[in-house]
Design an enzyme around this catalytic site. Structure first.
Site, PDB file in Angstrom:
ATOM      1  N   LYS A   1      57.944  71.769  79.269  1.00 19.38           N
ATOM      2  CA  LYS A   1      58.959  72.575  79.941  1.00 19.38           C
ATOM      3  C   LYS A   1      59.246  72.037  81.339  1.00 19.38           C
ATOM      4  O   LYS A   1      58.332  71.849  82.139  1.00 19.38           O
ATOM      5  CB  LYS A   1      58.505  74.037  80.025  1.00 19.38           C
ATOM      6  CG  LYS A   1      58.378  74.710  78.673  1.00 19.38           C
ATOM      7  CD  LYS A   1      58.099  76.196  78.781  1.00 19.38           C
ATOM      8  CE  LYS A   1      56.740  76.485  79.343  1.00 19.38           C
ATOM      9  NZ  LYS A   1      56.414  77.931  79.295  1.00 19.38           N
TER      10      LYS A   1
ATOM     11  N   GLU B   1      52.043  82.393  78.223  1.00 18.47           N
ATOM     12  CA  GLU B   1      52.817  83.248  79.123  1.00 18.47           C
ATOM     13  C   GLU B   1      52.045  84.502  79.525  1.00 18.47           C
ATOM     14  O   GLU B   1      52.587  85.366  80.221  1.00 18.47           O
ATOM     15  CB  GLU B   1      54.135  83.650  78.448  1.00 18.47           C
ATOM     16  CG  GLU B   1      55.152  82.530  78.346  1.00 18.47           C
ATOM     17  CD  GLU B   1      55.823  82.265  79.682  1.00 18.47           C
ATOM     18  OE1 GLU B   1      56.322  83.209  80.306  1.00 18.47           O
ATOM     19  OE2 GLU B   1      55.830  81.095  80.107  1.00 18.47           O
TER      20      GLU B   1
END
Length: 390
Positions: free
Chosen positions: A142, A244
């Site tokens: 990412k 996350e």
């Protein structure tokens, strides 16, 4: 330098780790070969390591440029990316250049996105200089920058060709950044790898001072934790979303603090909030909350949201979390990674996310806030955020 291969689906790249190994980093960059090395860094890291790396690359490998960007999460946006791209092109970037991301998570993100966009993709090498970068951000594809309403909302996925890490660079890292980085290790232990909790708990140091062998163990355990959930999920949309954990409230706090709360310290607050949500909803025991508080306290970071961060801003940014869309849209819930127990994630709708009641999350955020204090009693932001267990 010891080499570990990072594998995510069909993606592989080497992670080379050592101590006092700048010679090895220069040699390896030279072996990769480039028409020009574009070293991207913030001013502090540029002064500590960037200029020396540029000079040695120019002597031993080929043309090298040092390009700096303003430091801080608050400066990780599209304007900064635009400025870096323009400067890189002015300095002679072409399709055979290599972007060398020398720094922490902010530098890694913005340089990673730069590499992905220049000529529709040129080579990227990470040289991480912070704990968070070494054990977390460089282990992901990412690459993103922030938008005005939230963190990491504009970006893509892009693979580095290598990671070259020298733990000696952590010796110049401010203590607040070391403490912050350890919070990501705590996240890995709680959400993915509970087998490391006992040893980690015994080794955490609130003073932020870690011997090299401990740091190497922490990094390798983090590599193993990441591999557990991303080996078959390179885009982190399935099991990889477990990474996350703590980031829903954490990102909202970090972004609302305008850089005063470092990433890992914000994630620590987000993990405590997530544990409280699980407990209050009847999905987890009070012992899980206690374990979170105990481990976070041992890192040396605060366990409350600083009183000068407007809770209204935190709640507003929760609505723009980057996990929106994985679950059916609802105005009454936030999609969150929640735990039932260490290493056991709650699941719904075929995902590792749970639709957490908005009212409950907002209430937990309010309760996590530090009580307001008289202005004369306040210390500076860094001390408030990282000065104690809260």
């Amino acid at each position: 330098m010891q080499v570990t291969t990072i594998t995510m689906d069909d993606v592989q790249y080497p992670y080379r780790l050592g101590t006092d190994c700048l010679d090895g980093i220069v040699t390896r960059l030279g072996e990769l070969g480039a028409s020009r090395y574009l070293i991207v860094s913030d001013p502090r890291v540029a002064e500590l390591y960037g200029q020396g790396l540029r000079e040695r690359l120019a002597e031993q490998a080929g043309p090298a440029e040092l390009i700096t960007h303003a430091s801080g999460e608050q400066n990780k946006g599209l304007p900064a990316l635009h400025d870096l791209a323009e400067e890189a092109l002015r300095r002679g970037a072409d399709r055979q250049s290599i972007v060398v991301a020398l720094g922490g998570g902010v530098t890694g993100n913005i340089a990673g996105l730069l590499a992905a966009l220049l000529f529709r993709g040129i080579r990227l090498v990470h040289v991480p200089t912070t704990v968070v970068a070494m054990l977390d951000s460089v282990l992901s594809l990412k690459q993103a920058v922030n938008a005005g309403v939230g963190k990491n909302l504009v970006g893509t996925f892009y693979q580095p060709v290598e990671v070259l890490a020298d733990t000696a660079m952590l010796r110049t890292l401010p203590v607040r950044e070391v403490r912050s980085g350890m919070c990501e290790v705590v996240k890995n232990s709680l959400a993915i790898r509970p087998s490391m909790i006992d040893q980690l708990s015994a080794g955490l140091r609130p003073d932020g001072r870690y011997p090299d062998d401990t740091m190497h163990w922490i990094i390798y355990e983090s590599l193993a934790a990441k591999a557990q959930v991303t080996a078959y999920d390179k885009y982190e949309r399935g099991e990889g979303l477990i990474l996350e954990y703590g980031h829903t409230v954490g990102h909202a706090v970090e972004h609302s603090s305008q850089g005063a709360v470092p990433h890992g310290a914000a994630v620590a607050l987000g993990m405590i909030a997530a544990a409280q949500v699980s407990h209050r909803a009847g999905w987890a025991s009070a012992e899980l909350v206690d374990l979170h508080r105990e481990l976070v306290a041992k890192t040396g970071v605060a366990r409350r949201i600083p009183s000068d961060i407007p809770l209204s801003a935190v709640r507003h940014r929760l609505s723009f979390d980057n996990k929106r869309g994985y679950l059916p849209a609802s105005a009454d819930t936030y999609p969150m990674v929640l735990l039932e127990s260490p290493g056991k994630v709650l699941r719904s709708e075929g995902t590792v996310l749970t639709a957490a009641p908005r009212d409950l999350v907002d209430a937990v955020v309010d309760e996590l806030a530090e009580p307001p204090r008289p202005a004369a009693a306040r210390t500076d932001d860094a001390a408030t955020v990282l000065g104690g267990a809260g």
